[in-house]
Scaffold this active site. Structure first.
Site, PDB file in Angstrom:
ATOM      1  N   VAL A 177      37.023  18.660  18.282  1.00 46.37           N
ATOM      2  CA  VAL A 177      38.241  18.309  17.539  1.00 46.37           C
ATOM      3  C   VAL A 177      38.502  19.437  16.544  1.00 46.37           C
ATOM      4  O   VAL A 177      37.654  19.744  15.700  1.00 46.37           O
ATOM      5  CB  VAL A 177      38.063  16.962  16.794  1.00 46.37           C
ATOM      6  CG1 VAL A 177      39.300  16.639  15.976  1.00 46.37           C
ATOM      7  CG2 VAL A 177      37.752  15.831  17.773  1.00 46.37           C
ATOM      8  N   ASP A 178      39.658  20.070  16.677  1.00 43.69           N
ATOM      9  CA  ASP A 178      40.021  21.169  15.777  1.00 43.69           C
ATOM     10  C   ASP A 178      40.992  20.653  14.730  1.00 43.69           C
ATOM     11  O   ASP A 178      42.025  20.077  15.068  1.00 43.69           O
ATOM     12  CB  ASP A 178      40.690  22.299  16.577  1.00 43.69           C
ATOM     13  CG  ASP A 178      39.744  22.904  17.605  1.00 43.69           C
ATOM     14  OD1 ASP A 178      38.540  22.996  17.310  1.00 43.69           O
ATOM     15  OD2 ASP A 178      40.206  23.272  18.706  1.00 43.69           O
ATOM     16  N   VAL A 179      40.654  20.863  13.464  1.00 47.18           N
ATOM     17  CA  VAL A 179      41.518  20.333  12.405  1.00 47.18           C
ATOM     18  C   VAL A 179      41.907  21.422  11.399  1.00 47.18           C
ATOM     19  O   VAL A 179      41.202  22.420  11.239  1.00 47.18           O
ATOM     20  CB  VAL A 179      40.844  19.167  11.633  1.00 47.18           C
ATOM     21  CG1 VAL A 179      40.540  18.014  12.563  1.00 47.18           C
ATOM     22  CG2 VAL A 179      39.597  19.627  10.906  1.00 47.18           C
TER      23      VAL A 179
END
Lengths: 201, 257
Positions: free
Chosen positions: B131-133
Site C-alpha cells: 500500500v503506497d500512501v
C-alpha cells in the site's frame, strides 16, 4: 541420491537448488520406483494444508509416502506443510492428514503472539544427536506460517522455538524428521542443516 | 510490549531486469545488475528480499518467472516478488519458480477478491499486499500504478479490506519518504500498528541503524524494508550495495527479543 517428492506445490526447486549448491545429488519425482532407489527422501511443502493434501491424493502420493515411511522405513525430511501433512489434521481446512504422527496443527492466538503469521528468523532448540541445536545464531531458521504442530506422539524428539510463546518447530522420530521452518530458504544455516540430514541422520 | 522478531529487508526495484532507484516514485536512476545485488544481500545474511518489477504492467506482463528461477537457483533465502500479478495461476507459477511470497498492489484495487483467491491457493502467509500512501498534511491518501493514480478510500478501511480478504502481510510504504532517507514516517505506523494481526512492514525513508531503532522503539512494527539505504551511499548517492553489518544485525535482533 536424494529423492524430492514432486508435490507440484511451492518450494520443490528451491530444495533442489540448495542441494545442488551443497554438492548433493537429487531428483524431483512422483514415481515410486525412483523414490525407492533414493537413499533419503525430502517432502517439501508450501501452501494451504487442504490444497497440498488434495494434490497428494490426486497423484496417489499419499499412499506412496506412507509406503516409503512405514513399510520401507526410508529416512525422510518433511518441510513446512510437508511436515504438517504427516499429522492427523489441521485447523486450516477439512482434509484429514496422513496420520503417520499423532498430533494436529493449530493456529496461533493473537493474544499470545505479536503477529500472525509468524514470519522471521527464529532460533531452534533440539537435543537430537544428529540435529543438535542450541538456540544461538547458527540455530536461526526462516519461518513463515500461521499454524503450528501440537504433537501427542510418544517417544519423539521435539524441536522447539519461541515467538512470545514456546511452540513445536518440528520433530524427529525414527526415520522421520519434520520441520516447520524452511531450511531451503535459510541461507548458510539451512544448507548446513540439509547437509547434516543427508550425511549424518 | 510483546517481544518482537525483527526483520530488515532490502527491497529492489527493477525495470527491464535492471535494478533502479527513484525518489518519491520519480527520477529513477540506474543502480546496476540485479544478480550482483542479490548475491551481496545473500552473503550479508539479509533476512528477506523484496523484488518489484516496475515495468511489468507497461509490458502487459507480470514478474518474469525466468528471472526469478535464475535468482532462486543462486541464493537460498526468502524472496517476495511483485509486478502486475493478476491471476491465481500467475501467483502459483511464481511460487513454484522459487518465490516464498508474492506481492500485490495495483491489481487489488477494487478487486480484493484477488487476495482471497490467491491466498486460498498458496496460503495467506505467502500473500503480501503493498500500500503506497502520501500525506497531504491532513491525511494519508492511497496511490497506485506507481503512485500515478489516487484511490478514493480511507487508509484504515483499505487496510481492513486487505486483511479480511486474507493477506498475510502488508508493506505500508510512504511515497513522501521514499528515497529521501529522512527516517521512517513514525506517525503513519503509530496510526495503524496495533490494529491488525498480520505483520505490517514499514517502508520508505530508512537512513541508518538509528532509523530502525526509532521505528521499532516507537511502534509495534517488527519489520522494515528499504532500498535506498541498501544501495546508495553518502550525500552524492553513490551506488553501494550494502546491508547492516553482522554485529549491528545481531544487536538489533537481541534488543527486542
Amino acid at each position: 541420491m536424494i529423492g524430492i517428492i514432486d508435490t507440484e506445490t511451492g518450494n520443490i526447486n528451491s530444495v533442489f537448488n540448495i542441494l545442488k549448491r551443497t554438492k548433493i545429488k537429487s531428483i524431483i519425482t512422483k514415481k515410486m520406483d525412483e523414490l525407492l532407489e533414493c537413499d533419503k527422501i525430502i517432502l517439501p511443502g508450501v501452501g494451504r494444508f487442504d490444497a497440498c493434501m488434495r494434490n497428494l491424493q490426486k497423484y496417489e502420493l499419499d499412499k506412496i509416502i506412507k509406503h516409503l515411511i512405514i513399510e520401507k522405513e526410508k529416512k525422510i525430511l518433511c518441510i513446512c506443510v510437508g511436515m504438517q501433512l504427516l499429522l492427523n489434521y489441521s485447523e486450516e481446512g477439512d482434509c484429514e492428514g496422513l496420520k503417520i504422527i499423532d498430533g494436529h496443527c493449530t493456529k496461533f492466538l493473537i493474544s499470545q503472539v505479536n503477529n500472525i503469521p509468524h514470519i522471521g528468523w527464529s532460533p531452534i532448540k533440539s537435543k537430537n544427536r544428529f540435529l543438535n541445536y542450541d538456540g544461538h545464531e547458527k540455530s536461526r531458521f526462516y519461518f513463515c506460517h500461521s499454524y503450528y504442530p501440537v504433537i501427542k506422539e510418544k517417544n519423539i524428539d521435539l524441536i522447539n522455538t519461541n515467538f512470545n510463546i514456546e511452540f513445536c518447530a518440528g520433530f524427529i522420530k525414527k526415520n522421520i524428521v519434520g520441520v516447520q521452518f524452511h531450511p531451503e530458504k535459510s541461507l548458510q544455516n539451512g544448507a548446513d542443516f540439509l547437509k547434516n540430514f543427508v550425511e549424518k541422520f | 510490549m510483546k517481544k518482537k522478531r525483527i526483520r530488515v529487508i532490502p527491497s529492489i526495484l527493477i525495470e527491464n531486469n535492471i535494478m533502479i532507484k527513484g525518489k518519491n516514485f520519480k527520477n529513477h536512476k540506474y543502480i546496476g545488475d540485479i544478480f550482483n545485488a542479490v548475491r551481496i544481500y545473500s552473503k550479508k545474511n539479509a533476512h528477506e528480499l523484496i523484488i518489484l518489477d516496475k515495468s511489468a504492467k507497461e509490458k502487459n506482463n507480470y514478474f518474469d518467472a525466468n528471472l526469478l528461477k535464475k535468482i532462486s537457483s543462486e541464493i537460498f533465502m526468502p524472496i517476495t516478488v511483485g509486478g502486475n500479478i493478476s491471476t491465481v495461476k500467475q501467483a502459483k507459477f511464481l511460487i513454484n519458480s522459487g518465490a516464498e511470497k508474492i506481492f500485490l498492489n495495483s491489481t487489488i484495487i477494487n478487486n480484493y477478491e484477488l487476495i482471497r483467491d490467491i491466498s486460498n491457493e498458496i496460503g495467506s502467509q505467502s500473500v503480501v499486499v503493498g500500500v503506497d500512501v502520501m500525506n497531504n498534511g491532513k491525511e494519508y491518501g492511497i496511490f497506485y500504478d506507481n503512485g500515478k493514480k489516487k484511490y478514493e478510500k480511507q487508509l484504515t478501511d483499505h487496510l481492513y479490506s486487505i486483511v479480511s480478504a486474507g493477506a498475510g502481510e502488508i508493506v505500508l510504504n510512504s511515497i513522501s519518504r521514499e528515497g529521501t532517507r529522512r527516517g521512517f514516517d513514525i506517525n503513519l505506523y503509530q496510526k495503524v500498528h496495533n490494529k491488525f494481526e498480520i505483520p505490517i512492514i514499514a517502508s520508505g525513508g530508512a537512513n541508518s541503524f538509528d532509523s530502525f531503532l526509532e521505528l521499532f522503539d516507537q511502534t509495534y512494527i517488527s519489520a522494515a524494508a528499504s532500498s535506498s539505504m541498501f544501495c546508495l551511499f553518502g550525500n552524492n548517492d553513490a551506488v553501494l550495495i550494502n546491508y547492516l553489518n553482522q554485529n549491528e544485525l545481531i544487536d538489533l535482533i537481541n534488543r527486542y527479543e
